[in-house]
Design an enzyme around this catalytic site. Structure first.
Site, PDB file in Angstrom:
ATOM      1  N   CYS A 122      21.314  13.069  -0.569  1.00  0.00           N
ATOM      2  CA  CYS A 122      22.495  13.473   0.210  1.00  0.00           C
ATOM      3  C   CYS A 122      23.662  12.503  -0.010  1.00  0.00           C
ATOM      4  O   CYS A 122      24.803  12.927  -0.135  1.00  0.00           O
ATOM      5  CB  CYS A 122      22.200  13.496   1.710  1.00  0.00           C
ATOM      6  SG  CYS A 122      20.622  14.159   2.163  1.00  0.00           S
ATOM      7  N   ASP A 123      23.379  11.211  -0.012  1.00  0.00           N
ATOM      8  CA  ASP A 123      24.454  10.212   0.080  1.00  0.00           C
ATOM      9  C   ASP A 123      24.666   9.388  -1.191  1.00  0.00           C
ATOM     10  O   ASP A 123      25.621   8.605  -1.262  1.00  0.00           O
ATOM     11  CB  ASP A 123      24.151   9.237   1.240  1.00  0.00           C
ATOM     12  CG  ASP A 123      24.051   9.972   2.567  1.00  0.00           C
ATOM     13  OD1 ASP A 123      24.738  11.007   2.726  1.00  0.00           O
ATOM     14  OD2 ASP A 123      23.290   9.525   3.443  1.00  0.00           O
ATOM     15  N   CYS A 165      18.674   9.177   2.929  1.00  0.00           N
ATOM     16  CA  CYS A 165      18.586  10.293   1.984  1.00  0.00           C
ATOM     17  C   CYS A 165      19.438  10.021   0.748  1.00  0.00           C
ATOM     18  O   CYS A 165      20.667  10.204   0.782  1.00  0.00           O
ATOM     19  CB  CYS A 165      19.037  11.585   2.670  1.00  0.00           C
ATOM     20  SG  CYS A 165      19.087  12.976   1.542  1.00  0.00           S
TER      21      CYS A 165
END
Ligand code: NAP
Length: 297
Positions: A132-133, A129
């Site tokens: 997200c990261d 992701c």
């Protein structure tokens, strides 16, 4: 006993909830995460009338609309589905829920490459992701694997954060939409065609071995992060014994979203469909709810 149980809180499930409640059906949505996978999309360019919206904002609007119309929501992990009887029973970690009909809108989950060490390196260099990261890799070197919409939009997103982004695709032609392919051209992303990641090195991840499938040539890339964006598989594990699936494990429906089980419908990425987009998931959800509601009559 609810009229309609909707499993999954992504665009398909939330739109189904909007249509089911508008049809005056007592509706409960059970989902682990509001918005589903769509909620982490950092930029959506192709949802009609809402250009450049992000997935979180778009799905939050859908959720709010469903709540304002009277849909109930339960945030929980589903552990068992019994769909074949006239009462549909859904067991979650915290309780048991019953419905007269069931809409399956559980979406899909990301695919893994299947390399040694892939699981251990999750959070130590491997991610599925970028939204997200991505921020963990500011001014670092990262690689993205895949050639679809997710891989290209991840690479473009990461190119604004990381110092260097390498996109590795197993063919020399992208599956992604023309607009993303064109955006890639001036993005500074280095594209490695006809190649696969063959080996992961270091823990935390420090390098990958990439093989060119045409020449057999092997290159070692020193990287800090690897983003895997090679598609996803439908979440049918809890229902696969009962329901008719394609060879690729997608739920087979008719054009009204009915499955082979009476009173059970499927919508969105979980079903066999030629196009998996937020907008088509919404359309599926609307049709599934309308059909479920009229079948209850
Ligand atoms: P996808 O379209 O299935 O693409 C997967 C990509 O990964 C393909 O390029 C495939 O290569 C490659 N791949 C698959 N298995 C591989 C393996 N084992 N090793 C290396 N490469 C592998 O998946 P996606 O990009 O996640 O998109 C899924 C759906 O969501 C699509 O319908 C897409 O349009 C949609 N989506 C839409 C948006 C948006 O609307 N903005 C954003 C993201 C995704 P091949 O091409 O050779 O098969």
């Amino acid at each position: 006993m609810h009229d309609i149980l909707i499993l999954g809180g992504g665009p398909a499930g939330l739109t189904a909830a909007i249509y089911a409640t508008r049809a005056c059906r007592d509706t409960l949505v059970i989902a682990e995460q509001v918005g589903g996978a769509a909620s982490i999309a950092h930029r959506i360019d192709n949802y009609s009338a809402l250009p450049k919206i992000n997935g979180y904002d778009l799905t939050a609007k859908m959720y709010d609309q469903s709540v304002s119309l009277g849909a109930k929501h339960k945030s929980d992990k589903i552990v068992k589905i019994t769909a074949s009887g006239s009462t549909k029973v859904v067991e979650t970690e915290s309780g048991i829920f019953e419905g007269r009909s069931l809409i399956l809108a559980l979406g899909s989950r990301y695919r893994k490459i299947g390399l040694d060490g892939e699981d251990e390196l999750l959070g130590s260099g491997i991610s599925y992701c970028a939204t997200c990261d991505g921020n963990f890799f500011k001014r670092r070197t990262v690689a993205v694997v895949g050639g679809g919409d997710t891989a290209l939009s991840d690479a473009l997103f990461l190119s604004k954060i990381a110092t260097k982004v390498i996109l590795i695709h197993r063919r020399n032609e992208f599956r992604a939409s023309a607009s993303l392919v064109s955006a890639l051209q001036n993005s500074g992303v280095e594209v490695v065609y006809d190649s696969i990641v063959e080996k992961l090195q270091g823990n935390p991840l420090s390098a990958i071995i990439v093989r060119n499938l045409k020449t057999g040539c092997v290159i070692n890339y020193q990287i800090d992060g690897l983003f895997v964006a090679i598609g996803s598989d439908p979440c049918v594990d809890l229902i696969k014994e009962e329901i008719a699936l394609t060879d690729s494990k997608y739920i087979i429906t008719d054009r009204h979203m009915r499955t082979n089980i009476p009173g059970v419908y499927a919508a969105g990425d979980i079903r066999d469909t030629p196009l998996r987009q937020i907008i088509t998931a919404c359309a599926d959800g609307a049709i599934a709810a309308e059909t479920a509601s009229s079948d209850l009559k």
